[in-house]
Scaffold this motif. Structure first.
Motif, short mmCIF file in Angstrom:
data_model
loop_
_atom_site.label_atom_id
_atom_site.label_comp_id
_atom_site.label_asym_id
_atom_site.label_seq_id
_atom_site.Cartn_x
_atom_site.Cartn_y
_atom_site.Cartn_z
N THR A 147 -1.29 10.20 0.41
CA THR A 147 -1.69 9.83 1.77
C THR A 147 -1.30 8.38 2.06
N SER A 148 -1.30 8.04 3.34
CA SER A 148 -0.98 6.66 3.72
C SER A 148 -2.01 5.69 3.16
N THR A 149 -3.26 6.12 3.05
CA THR A 149 -4.29 5.24 2.48
C THR A 149 -3.95 4.92 1.03
N GLN A 150 -3.54 5.94 0.29
CA GLN A 150 -3.15 5.70 -1.12
C GLN A 150 -1.91 4.80 -1.19
N VAL A 151 -1.00 5.01 -0.26
CA VAL A 151 0.23 4.20 -0.24
C VAL A 151 -0.14 2.73 -0.03
N ALA A 152 -1.07 2.48 0.89
CA ALA A 152 -1.51 1.10 1.16
C ALA A 152 -2.14 0.48 -0.09
N GLU A 153 -2.92 1.27 -0.82
CA GLU A 153 -3.56 0.74 -2.04
C GLU A 153 -2.50 0.42 -3.11
N LYS A 154 -1.51 1.28 -3.21
CA LYS A 154 -0.44 1.04 -4.18
C LYS A 154 0.35 -0.21 -3.79
N ALA A 155 0.63 -0.35 -2.50
CA ALA A 155 1.38 -1.53 -2.03
C ALA A 155 0.59 -2.80 -2.32
N ALA A 156 -0.71 -2.75 -2.13
CA ALA A 156 -1.55 -3.93 -2.40
C ALA A 156 -1.50 -4.27 -3.88
N ALA A 157 -1.58 -3.24 -4.75
CA ALA A 157 -1.53 -3.48 -6.20
C ALA A 157 -0.20 -4.13 -6.59
N LEU A 158 0.87 -3.69 -5.96
CA LEU A 158 2.19 -4.26 -6.27
C LEU A 158 2.25 -5.73 -5.87
N LEU A 159 1.79 -6.04 -4.66
CA LEU A 159 1.82 -7.43 -4.19
C LEU A 159 0.98 -8.32 -5.10
N GLU A 160 -0.18 -7.80 -5.51
CA GLU A 160 -1.05 -8.56 -6.42
C GLU A 160 -0.33 -8.92 -7.71
N ALA A 161 0.53 -7.99 -8.17
CA ALA A 161 1.24 -8.20 -9.44
C ALA A 161 2.57 -8.93 -9.23
N GLY A 162 2.85 -9.34 -8.00
CA GLY A 162 4.07 -10.10 -7.72
C GLY A 162 5.29 -9.22 -7.49
N LEU A 163 5.08 -7.92 -7.26
CA LEU A 163 6.22 -7.02 -6.97
C LEU A 163 6.30 -6.77 -5.47
N ARG A 164 7.46 -6.31 -5.04
CA ARG A 164 7.67 -6.06 -3.62
C ARG A 164 7.65 -4.56 -3.33
N PRO A 165 6.71 -4.10 -2.52
CA PRO A 165 6.67 -2.68 -2.21
C PRO A 165 7.73 -2.29 -1.17
N ILE A 166 8.33 -1.14 -1.37
CA ILE A 166 9.21 -0.56 -0.34
C ILE A 166 8.44 0.63 0.21
N ILE A 167 7.84 0.44 1.37
CA ILE A 167 6.93 1.44 1.95
C ILE A 167 7.75 2.41 2.81
N CYS A 168 7.73 3.70 2.41
CA CYS A 168 8.56 4.68 3.12
C CYS A 168 7.75 5.42 4.19
N VAL A 169 8.35 5.58 5.35
CA VAL A 169 7.74 6.35 6.43
C VAL A 169 8.82 7.21 7.07
N GLY A 170 8.41 8.28 7.73
CA GLY A 170 9.42 9.11 8.42
C GLY A 170 8.83 10.41 8.92
N GLU A 171 9.39 10.90 10.00
CA GLU A 171 8.89 12.14 10.62
C GLU A 171 9.68 13.35 10.13
N THR A 172 9.07 14.52 10.20
CA THR A 172 9.80 15.75 9.87
C THR A 172 10.63 16.17 11.10
N GLY A 173 11.50 17.15 10.88
CA GLY A 173 12.30 17.67 11.98
C GLY A 173 11.42 18.26 13.08
N ALA A 174 10.37 18.99 12.65
CA ALA A 174 9.49 19.63 13.63
C ALA A 174 8.75 18.57 14.45
N GLU A 175 8.35 17.49 13.79
CA GLU A 175 7.64 16.42 14.51
C GLU A 175 8.58 15.74 15.52
N ARG A 176 9.84 15.57 15.11
CA ARG A 176 10.81 14.97 16.06
C ARG A 176 11.01 15.89 17.25
#
Ligand code: PEP
Length: 258
Positions: free
Chosen positions: A107-136
């Motif tokens: 989930t996006s909430t988990q993604v945010a937590e992972k990104a925060a953990a990476l920043l804390e450790a000095g790493l750079r998160p690459i946060i991926c987002v995107g819609e499905t074909g049906a959503e488009r």
């Protein structure tokens, strides 16, 4: 100025010999190429991080992982922490790739937590987002990617914006051979930049926005010419070192971002 960033996402591919051969071929091709501003990163499976970390040491090629735990340490069987990735020489880590969102129910909430953990450790998160074909097709692209972005950004008080990377990867373009047109991609990337401005203020200009989804040597330059595209996340085409190097060579930075 946002430095262009090309990342090769190997997904679950290659063995140790294949990784060593790839590193040799990529480094040889890069040595023969004219100097370039583009930052080059490879994201292999966990098992090959050490092999590639050693092979790329002292070179211009950086290292990324494809996933991380949000936890720091402890009873989390099968998980790998941001500190562990840092120890292996990673500078970046993908989070929230659509394959993980779809197949592992991330989930996006988990993604945010992972990104925060990476920043804390000095790493750079690459946060991926995107819609499905049906959503488009349902006209929900802006709503879906806007929501994913807002909820996937790390909840930390002072995000170091120039450490954040956001990859717009329309699900309908990943691994399908159908690339979004530069105009389609720019439309969404501009929207993402606008949302970032609302959340981060001026620092939004420092966040690098990548496009991903069937990018190849012939499509990369037109995408990179768009004002809000600062790099690419590349799957299948980057599995071949010569093709990846061709894409690096074909990326000319004409962006006038701050
Ligand atoms: C990806 O999975 O991040 C990706 C962009 O894959 P491909 O380039 O193969 O579409």
């Amino acid at each position: 100025m946002r430095r262009p960033l090309l990342v090769a996402n190997w997904k679950m591919n290659k063995d140790r010999d294949g990784a060593r051969a790839y590193a040799r071929a990529l480094l040889t091709a890069l040595e023969a190429a004219p100097p370039s501003e583009t930052e080059v990163v490879v994201a292999p499976p966990f098992t090959l991080l050490e092999t590639l970390g050693t092979a790329f040491e002292g070179s211009r090629v950086g290292l990324a992982a494809q996933n991380v735990s949000a936890e720091v340490q402890g009873a989390h069987t099968g998980e790998i922490s941001a500190e562990m990735l840092s120890e292996l020489g990673c500078q970046y880590c993908l989070v929230g790739h659509s394959e993980r969102r779809a197949n592992q129910g991330e989930t996006s909430t988990q993604v945010a937590e992972k990104a925060a953990a990476l920043l804390e450790a000095g790493l750079r998160p690459i946060i991926c987002v995107g819609e499905t074909g049906a959503e488009r097709e349902a006209g929900r692209t802006a709503e879906i990617v806007g929501q994913q972005l807002e909820m996937s950004l790390p909840r930390i008080s002072t995000p170091t914006a120039n450490h954040l990377v956001v990859a717009y990867e329309p699900v309908w373009a990943i691994g399908t051979g159908v690339t979004a047109t530069p105009e389609q991609a720019q439309e969404v990337q501009a929207l993402l930049r606008e949302r970032l401005r609302t959340i981060l203020g001026e620092s939004a200009e420092d966040v690098r926005l990548q496009y991903g989804g069937s990018v190849g040597p012939h499509t990369i330059q037109a995408l990179m010419n768009q004002p809000d595209i600062d790099g690419a996340l590349i799957g299948s085409a980057a599995l071949d070192p010569e093709t990846f190097e061709q894409m690096i060579a074909n990326t000319h930075w004409e962006n006038t971002s701050p």
